[in-house]
Design a protein around this motif. Sequence first.
Motif, PDB file in Angstrom:
ATOM      1  N   ALA A   1       0.909  -9.529 -14.698  1.00  0.00           N
ATOM      2  CA  ALA A   1       0.514  -9.512 -13.273  1.00  0.00           C
ATOM      3  C   ALA A   1      -1.285  -9.175 -13.577  1.00  0.00           C
ATOM      4  O   ALA A   1      -1.576  -8.252 -14.189  1.00  0.00           O
ATOM      5  CB  ALA A   1       0.911  -8.586 -12.214  1.00  0.00           C
ATOM      6  N   VAL A   2      -1.945  -9.804 -12.420  1.00  0.00           N
ATOM      7  CA  VAL A   2      -3.440  -9.376 -12.515  1.00  0.00           C
ATOM      8  C   VAL A   2      -3.709  -8.595 -11.520  1.00  0.00           C
ATOM      9  O   VAL A   2      -4.775  -8.260 -11.404  1.00  0.00           O
ATOM     10  CB  VAL A   2      -4.069 -10.849 -12.278  1.00  0.00           C
ATOM     11  N   TYR A   3      -2.806  -8.164 -10.657  1.00  0.00           N
ATOM     12  CA  TYR A   3      -3.120  -7.210  -9.625  1.00  0.00           C
ATOM     13  C   TYR A   3      -1.850  -6.254  -9.329  1.00  0.00           C
ATOM     14  O   TYR A   3      -0.786  -6.824  -9.442  1.00  0.00           O
ATOM     15  CB  TYR A   3      -3.131  -8.087  -8.393  1.00  0.00           C
ATOM     16  N   ALA A   4      -2.382  -4.901  -9.251  1.00  0.00           N
ATOM     17  CA  ALA A   4      -1.099  -4.070  -9.120  1.00  0.00           C
ATOM     18  C   ALA A   4      -0.595  -3.947  -7.760  1.00  0.00           C
ATOM     19  O   ALA A   4      -1.368  -3.589  -6.864  1.00  0.00           O
ATOM     20  CB  ALA A   4      -1.483  -2.644  -9.517  1.00  0.00           C
ATOM     21  N   VAL A   5       0.604  -4.153  -7.635  1.00  0.00           N
ATOM     22  CA  VAL A   5       1.395  -3.897  -6.348  1.00  0.00           C
ATOM     23  C   VAL A   5       2.530  -3.113  -6.509  1.00  0.00           C
ATOM     24  O   VAL A   5       3.477  -3.222  -7.296  1.00  0.00           O
ATOM     25  CB  VAL A   5       2.077  -5.212  -5.556  1.00  0.00           C
ATOM     26  N   PRO A   6       2.692  -1.954  -5.684  1.00  0.00           N
ATOM     27  CA  PRO A   6       1.891  -1.465  -4.828  1.00  0.00           C
ATOM     28  C   PRO A   6       0.665  -0.675  -5.305  1.00  0.00           C
ATOM     29  O   PRO A   6       0.716  -0.408  -6.677  1.00  0.00           O
ATOM     30  CB  PRO A   6       2.837  -0.275  -4.122  1.00  0.00           C
ATOM     31  N   ASN A   7      -0.261  -0.627  -4.464  1.00  0.00           N
ATOM     32  CA  ASN A   7      -1.591   0.243  -4.821  1.00  0.00           C
ATOM     33  C   ASN A   7      -1.799   1.157  -3.622  1.00  0.00           C
ATOM     34  O   ASN A   7      -1.360   1.026  -2.569  1.00  0.00           O
ATOM     35  CB  ASN A   7      -2.778  -0.634  -5.499  1.00  0.00           C
ATOM     36  N   LYS A   8      -3.111   1.810  -3.903  1.00  0.00           N
ATOM     37  CA  LYS A   8      -3.630   2.656  -2.931  1.00  0.00           C
ATOM     38  C   LYS A   8      -4.541   2.105  -1.743  1.00  0.00           C
ATOM     39  O   LYS A   8      -4.949   2.621  -0.777  1.00  0.00           O
ATOM     40  CB  LYS A   8      -4.417   3.709  -3.534  1.00  0.00           C
ATOM     41  N   GLY A   9      -4.536   0.748  -1.964  1.00  0.00           N
ATOM     42  CA  GLY A   9      -5.308  -0.162  -0.867  1.00  0.00           C
ATOM     43  C   GLY A   9      -6.775  -0.289  -1.175  1.00  0.00           C
ATOM     44  O   GLY A   9      -7.069  -0.649  -2.205  1.00  0.00           O
ATOM     45  N   GLY A  10      -7.644   0.064  -0.122  1.00  0.00           N
ATOM     46  CA  GLY A  10      -8.763  -0.046  -0.274  1.00  0.00           C
ATOM     47  C   GLY A  10      -9.690   0.326  -1.610  1.00  0.00           C
ATOM     48  O   GLY A  10     -10.478  -0.340  -1.995  1.00  0.00           O
ATOM     49  N   TRP A  11      -9.287   1.588  -1.858  1.00  0.00           N
ATOM     50  CA  TRP A  11     -10.142   2.028  -3.184  1.00  0.00           C
ATOM     51  C   TRP A  11      -9.561   1.288  -4.472  1.00  0.00           C
ATOM     52  O   TRP A  11     -10.591   0.887  -5.097  1.00  0.00           O
ATOM     53  CB  TRP A  11      -9.720   3.487  -3.412  1.00  0.00           C
ATOM     54  N   TYR A  12      -8.404   0.919  -4.478  1.00  0.00           N
ATOM     55  CA  TYR A  12      -7.903   0.010  -5.657  1.00  0.00           C
ATOM     56  C   TYR A  12      -8.589  -1.340  -5.515  1.00  0.00           C
ATOM     57  O   TYR A  12      -9.097  -1.720  -6.540  1.00  0.00           O
ATOM     58  CB  TYR A  12      -6.417  -0.136  -5.543  1.00  0.00           C
ATOM     59  N   ASP A  13      -8.706  -1.966  -4.374  1.00  0.00           N
ATOM     60  CA  ASP A  13      -9.449  -3.248  -4.173  1.00  0.00           C
ATOM     61  C   ASP A  13     -11.046  -2.985  -4.493  1.00  0.00           C
ATOM     62  O   ASP A  13     -11.396  -3.806  -5.184  1.00  0.00           O
ATOM     63  CB  ASP A  13      -9.425  -3.689  -2.838  1.00  0.00           C
ATOM     64  N   PHE A  14     -11.684  -2.066  -4.148  1.00  0.00           N
ATOM     65  CA  PHE A  14     -12.942  -1.947  -4.477  1.00  0.00           C
ATOM     66  C   PHE A  14     -12.965  -1.722  -5.906  1.00  0.00           C
ATOM     67  O   PHE A  14     -13.908  -2.206  -6.652  1.00  0.00           O
ATOM     68  CB  PHE A  14     -13.597  -0.557  -3.541  1.00  0.00           C
TER      69      PHE A  14
ATOM     70  N   VAL B   1       0.962  -1.313   0.017  1.00  0.00           N
ATOM     71  CA  VAL B   1       0.031   0.186  -0.044  1.00  0.00           C
ATOM     72  C   VAL B   1       0.979   1.173   0.035  1.00  0.00           C
ATOM     73  O   VAL B   1       1.767   1.539   0.907  1.00  0.00           O
ATOM     74  CB  VAL B   1      -0.971  -0.104   1.259  1.00  0.00           C
ATOM     75  N   ALA B   2       0.784   2.033  -1.052  1.00  0.00           N
ATOM     76  CA  ALA B   2       1.592   3.144  -1.082  1.00  0.00           C
ATOM     77  C   ALA B   2       0.501   4.559  -1.358  1.00  0.00           C
ATOM     78  O   ALA B   2      -0.581   4.416  -2.013  1.00  0.00           O
ATOM     79  CB  ALA B   2       2.360   3.105  -2.069  1.00  0.00           C
ATOM     80  N   GLN B   3       1.186   5.690  -1.339  1.00  0.00           N
ATOM     81  CA  GLN B   3       0.526   6.996  -1.787  1.00  0.00           C
ATOM     82  C   GLN B   3       1.414   7.790  -2.743  1.00  0.00           C
ATOM     83  O   GLN B   3       2.602   7.362  -2.688  1.00  0.00           O
ATOM     84  CB  GLN B   3       0.474   7.861  -0.471  1.00  0.00           C
ATOM     85  N   GLY B   4       0.764   8.295  -3.505  1.00  0.00           N
ATOM     86  CA  GLY B   4       1.340   9.138  -4.657  1.00  0.00           C
ATOM     87  C   GLY B   4       0.586   9.116  -5.887  1.00  0.00           C
ATOM     88  O   GLY B   4      -0.578   8.516  -5.937  1.00  0.00           O
ATOM     89  N   ALA B   5       0.865  10.159  -6.603  1.00  0.00           N
ATOM     90  CA  ALA B   5       0.173  10.312  -7.948  1.00  0.00           C
ATOM     91  C   ALA B   5       0.279   9.147  -9.007  1.00  0.00           C
ATOM     92  O   ALA B   5      -0.599   8.808  -9.781  1.00  0.00           O
ATOM     93  CB  ALA B   5       0.559  11.811  -8.535  1.00  0.00           C
ATOM     94  N   ASP B   6       1.245   8.504  -9.008  1.00  0.00           N
ATOM     95  CA  ASP B   6       1.637   7.340  -9.773  1.00  0.00           C
ATOM     96  C   ASP B   6       1.121   5.942  -9.406  1.00  0.00           C
ATOM     97  O   ASP B   6       1.366   5.015 -10.023  1.00  0.00           O
ATOM     98  CB  ASP B   6       3.021   7.352 -10.299  1.00  0.00           C
ATOM     99  N   VAL B   7       0.541   5.955  -8.127  1.00  0.00           N
ATOM    100  CA  VAL B   7       0.256   4.732  -7.580  1.00  0.00           C
ATOM    101  C   VAL B   7      -1.243   4.467  -8.001  1.00  0.00           C
ATOM    102  O   VAL B   7      -2.090   5.324  -8.201  1.00  0.00           O
ATOM    103  CB  VAL B   7       0.300   4.741  -6.106  1.00  0.00           C
ATOM    104  N   PRO B   8      -1.439   2.915  -8.585  1.00  0.00           N
ATOM    105  CA  PRO B   8      -2.843   2.861  -9.056  1.00  0.00           C
ATOM    106  C   PRO B   8      -3.988   2.746  -7.915  1.00  0.00           C
ATOM    107  O   PRO B   8      -3.675   2.614  -6.733  1.00  0.00           O
ATOM    108  CB  PRO B   8      -2.707   1.315  -9.168  1.00  0.00           C
TER     109      PRO B   8
END
Length: 99
Positions: free
Chosen positions: A63-76, A30-37
């Motif tokens: 890959a079928v899932y982006a890591v790192p991503n923004k967490g809950g919103w990406y999952d949703f 889980v990461a933060q930033g403009a370029d993180v999915p």
Amino acid sequence: MTARRTITLVATAGLVLLLSACANQIDAGVAQGADVPGFWWGLWHGFVFPWAWIGSLFDPDIAVYAVPNKGGWYDFGFFVGITVLGGGSFFGSKKGRKD
């Protein structure tokens, strides 16, 4: 409901709960930033999941899932993308069925 069915239901729910307790995401995922999915990339990845999964069987760079991503919103977004592509509740509805 019979006693056997109740026991089976409780045992299945317990097993699912036990297995889900092991699921977690490392902090590095889980990461933060403009370029993180975020949500929109999650939605897109959910839409293309079936094709990405087939591609991932033949190419380790897909890959079928982006890591790192923004967490809950990406999952949703990922969940909504898979649900919409999979038909959501459309296939479970009785509208259009001839009984």
